[in-house]
Scaffold this motif. Structure first.
Motif, mmCIF file in Angstrom:
data_model
loop_
_atom_site.group_PDB
_atom_site.id
_atom_site.type_symbol
_atom_site.label_atom_id
_atom_site.label_comp_id
_atom_site.label_asym_id
_atom_site.label_seq_id
_atom_site.Cartn_x
_atom_site.Cartn_y
_atom_site.Cartn_z
ATOM 1 N N VAL A 170 -31.733 15.530 53.304
ATOM 2 C CA VAL A 170 -31.278 14.401 52.488
ATOM 3 C C VAL A 170 -31.781 14.616 51.062
ATOM 4 N N ALA A 171 -30.860 14.577 50.096
ATOM 5 C CA ALA A 171 -31.215 14.835 48.696
ATOM 6 C C ALA A 171 -30.999 13.578 47.854
ATOM 7 N N ARG A 172 -31.520 13.630 46.639
ATOM 8 C CA ARG A 172 -31.317 12.533 45.684
ATOM 9 C C ARG A 172 -29.820 12.273 45.505
ATOM 10 N N GLY A 173 -29.450 11.013 45.462
ATOM 11 C CA GLY A 173 -28.060 10.640 45.282
ATOM 12 C C GLY A 173 -27.343 10.322 46.576
ATOM 13 N N GLU A 174 -27.906 10.714 47.713
ATOM 14 C CA GLU A 174 -27.296 10.371 48.993
ATOM 15 C C GLU A 174 -27.724 8.963 49.396
ATOM 16 N N LEU A 175 -27.014 8.407 50.358
ATOM 17 C CA LEU A 175 -27.221 7.014 50.744
ATOM 18 C C LEU A 175 -27.565 6.909 52.218
ATOM 19 N N ILE A 176 -28.631 6.159 52.509
ATOM 20 C CA ILE A 176 -28.964 5.804 53.888
ATOM 21 C C ILE A 176 -28.486 4.373 54.096
ATOM 22 N N ALA A 177 -27.587 4.177 55.076
ATOM 23 C CA ALA A 177 -26.956 2.878 55.257
ATOM 24 C C ALA A 177 -26.993 2.463 56.714
ATOM 25 N N ALA A 235 -37.803 8.438 49.514
ATOM 26 C CA ALA A 235 -38.238 7.318 48.686
ATOM 27 C C ALA A 235 -37.084 6.752 47.876
ATOM 28 N N GLY A 236 -37.132 5.448 47.657
ATOM 29 C CA GLY A 236 -36.118 4.780 46.849
ATOM 30 C C GLY A 236 -36.313 3.280 46.906
ATOM 31 N N GLN A 237 -35.323 2.571 46.406
ATOM 32 C CA GLN A 237 -35.363 1.110 46.405
ATOM 33 C C GLN A 237 -34.237 0.583 47.282
ATOM 34 N N VAL A 238 -34.560 -0.376 48.120
ATOM 35 C CA VAL A 238 -33.536 -0.990 48.961
ATOM 36 C C VAL A 238 -32.567 -1.742 48.056
ATOM 37 N N ALA A 239 -31.315 -1.311 48.031
ATOM 38 C CA ALA A 239 -30.328 -1.917 47.141
ATOM 39 C C ALA A 239 -29.811 -3.237 47.696
ATOM 40 N N SER A 240 -29.678 -3.319 49.013
ATOM 41 C CA SER A 240 -29.225 -4.557 49.625
ATOM 42 C C SER A 240 -29.604 -4.542 51.104
ATOM 43 N N GLY A 241 -29.636 -5.743 51.682
ATOM 44 C CA GLY A 241 -29.919 -5.847 53.099
ATOM 45 C C GLY A 241 -31.373 -5.632 53.453
ATOM 46 N N SER A 242 -31.593 -5.332 54.719
ATOM 47 C CA SER A 242 -32.941 -5.098 55.222
ATOM 48 C C SER A 242 -32.883 -4.047 56.315
ATOM 49 N N VAL A 243 -34.039 -3.448 56.622
ATOM 50 C CA VAL A 243 -34.110 -2.420 57.649
ATOM 51 C C VAL A 243 -35.428 -2.558 58.388
ATOM 52 N N ARG A 244 -35.384 -2.347 59.693
ATOM 53 C CA ARG A 244 -36.574 -2.400 60.526
ATOM 54 C C ARG A 244 -36.796 -1.047 61.185
ATOM 55 N N VAL A 245 -38.037 -0.797 61.546
ATOM 56 C CA VAL A 245 -38.335 0.416 62.312
ATOM 57 C C VAL A 245 -37.539 0.371 63.616
ATOM 58 N N GLY A 246 -36.839 1.462 63.905
ATOM 59 C CA GLY A 246 -35.998 1.531 65.088
ATOM 60 C C GLY A 246 -34.524 1.312 64.814
ATOM 61 N N ASP A 247 -34.169 0.805 63.618
ATOM 62 C CA ASP A 247 -32.762 0.544 63.299
ATOM 63 C C ASP A 247 -31.972 1.843 63.211
ATOM 64 N N PRO A 248 -30.742 1.873 63.760
ATOM 65 C CA PRO A 248 -29.875 3.042 63.589
ATOM 66 C C PRO A 248 -29.292 3.068 62.185
ATOM 67 N N VAL A 249 -29.266 4.251 61.574
ATOM 68 C CA VAL A 249 -28.745 4.404 60.216
ATOM 69 C C VAL A 249 -27.869 5.645 60.160
ATOM 70 N N VAL A 250 -27.092 5.741 59.065
ATOM 71 C CA VAL A 250 -26.255 6.914 58.829
ATOM 72 C C VAL A 250 -26.541 7.416 57.427
ATOM 73 N N VAL A 251 -26.606 8.735 57.276
ATOM 74 C CA VAL A 251 -26.842 9.360 55.974
ATOM 75 C C VAL A 251 -25.497 9.795 55.416
ATOM 76 N N LEU A 252 -25.171 9.322 54.214
ATOM 77 C CA LEU A 252 -23.884 9.620 53.586
ATOM 78 C C LEU A 252 -24.085 10.439 52.316
ATOM 79 N N PRO A 253 -23.150 11.374 52.011
ATOM 80 C CA PRO A 253 -21.811 11.489 52.598
ATOM 81 C C PRO A 253 -21.702 12.364 53.842
#
Length: 453
Positions: free
Chosen positions: A315-322, A261-279
């Motif tokens: 994935v923990a709090r403070g990490e980024l899904i991009a 859970a979180g708030q989308v900071a920028s951009g958009s995402v669709r079901v099926g989109d490839p993402v990377v979990v950082l760091p």
């Protein structure tokens, strides 16, 4: 009684359908910021009858010969008694063309931190200048803050024009001073217009007493300004919390559920989109987007949603899904401009906490590369940053964060410095990565370091 959520309409769920504009006021003491806000609310028919009656009673009790519209925003007792603004007051109003959130910020130098707070999320900054006094130090400070915070639009309202007999010559003189200051700071999109908040000239309607001015009124200008569309930026999703339903312990249907859970900071995402979990750099794709109103096929900034991923990743709090094809680089070295907001000075070697999006990590101040001299608008070498200084610092972090240049993203390019003992906010920071000031302002004076960003 249990509340049930019903699916929201697509218009409410899609941030691109709104015409919302966030505004902040700034300026020196007694420039008339609260009066301007009150006049804007009153003339745009955004004041309820009981609110106006209360303001009229207080104005009469104070022995005023007019309704003090500043009382519509100055709600604290100390503000009413002293006739000043102390805290940021938020007001909401709408016209037929646009919806507004307006932050009335204080003008006193000791409340600069509140001006930073109010301006940090603004699409437009309305900076007031008293027509009798012209550009003052606090005017310069607030314009520098607006520039550093990358407020997309800055409007300079030359207020109290009625007290200089609606003089075109005086307005042109101040407008030229403002333009020189804006050029020195490298600020763009500066609009200057004459107004009288007390009388109402050029606030909502154009005034016949300003026949020599052929530009728009303040409200007309605000209705025309384009808002920053953060949905056009690369997808960024700072994780606030990992969701595992409590029912999973007793109901096997919930065992497999894991959402972020979180708030989308920028951009958009669709079901099926490839993402990377950082760091960590783990790659996967989105299999579900959940909200209290049901599932979505697509989410946009600034919606708050829960993402479900195809792979079981820790994935923990403070990490980024991009976005997988446009991800930022994790870093433990932070180079930024800060507005120092604490009584105690900032010195090299000092330990602080850095809060960036949802991540908080320890850090140490490695260098202080100077502060901005508000008289010359040039950097000067210093050993410490004092209250209300604007300066450049370099930090070494205990854990990596996914900071981006503030010029690219106000959300992922901003950070806070926090006192690790008291938890008090020490500074608001902007990650470097572009020119903070123009080349003319970046010329070092004496031993001052290079100020380029």
């Amino acid at each position: 009684m249990t509340a049930t959520a019903s699916p929201a309409s697509p218009e409410l769920l899609d941030p691109r359908s709104t015409t919302l504009l966030r505004i902040a006021t700034a300026g020196s003491v007694d420039d008339g910021k609260s009066t301007l806000v009150g006049r804007l609310l009153y003339d745009s028919k955004a004041v309820l009858a009981d609110q106006l009656e209360a303001v009229e009673r207080v104005s009469l009790a104070k022995g005023l010969g007019h309704v003090d519209l500043a009382l519509l925003t100055d709600g604290l007792r100390a503000e009413r008694e002293q006739g000043i603004t102390i805290d940021v007051a938020y007001r909401y109003f709408a016209t037929a063309r646009r919806t507004f959130i307006l932050a009335d910020c204080p003008g006193h130098v000791q409340y600069t931190r509140n001006t930073v707070t109010g301006s940090s999320t603004a699409d437009a900054l309305v900076l007031l200048v008293d027509a009798r006094k012209g550009v003052l130090e606090q005017t310069r400070r607030h314009l520098a803050v607006g520039r550093l915070l990358r407020v997309p639009h800055i409007i300079v309202a030359v207020n109290k024009i009625d007290l200089v007999d609606y003089s075109e010559a005086r307005f042109r003189e101040i407008a030229a001073d403002v333009q020189r200051l804006a050029d020195d700071l490298g600020a763009e999109s500066i609009e200057v217009l004459p107004v009288s908040a007390l009388v109402g000239d050029n606030i909502v309607e154009r005034s016949e007493r300003l026949a020599w001015y052929d530009g728009p009124s303040l409200l007309e200008l605000l209705e025309e300004l384009p808002a920053d569309d953060v949905t056009e930026h690369p997808f960024r999703f700072p994780v606030q919390v990992t969701l595992r339903p409590q029912e999973a312990a007793v109901d096997p249907r919930y065992v497999e559920y894991r959402g972020y859970a979180g708030q989308v900071a920028s951009g958009s995402v669709r079901v099926g989109d490839p993402v990377v979990v950082l760091p960590s750099g783990r790659r996967t794709h989105v299999v579900g987007i959940d909200t209290p109103g049901g599932e979505l096929d697509e989410a946009f900034a600034p919606q708050s949603v829960t993402l479900r991923l195809a792979d079981d990743i820790d994935v923990a709090r403070g990490e980024l899904i991009a976005s997988a094809d446009a991800a930022p680089e994790p870093t433990q070295d932070l180079d930024g401009m800060v507005a120092w907001l604490a009584e105690r000075p900032l010195r090299v070697g000092q330990r602080v906490l850095v809060k960036h999006t949802t991540a908080t990590t320890q850090a140490v101040v490695r260098e202080i590369d100077g502060r901005l001299d508000l008289d010359t608008l040039r950097p000067e070498a210093v050993d410490a940053l004092e209250l209300n200084d604007l300066g450049r610092v370099r930090l070494r972090l205990a854990a990596p964060i996914m900071a981006e240049p503030y010029a690219q993203s106000r959300r992922t390019g901003s950070f806070l410095l926090i006192d690790p003992q008291s938890g008090a906010n020490l500074a608001a920071g902007m990650t470097r990565g572009d020119q903070a000031f123009s080349d003319r302002a970046a010329v070092p004076v004496g031993p001052a370091p290079d100020w380029s960003i």
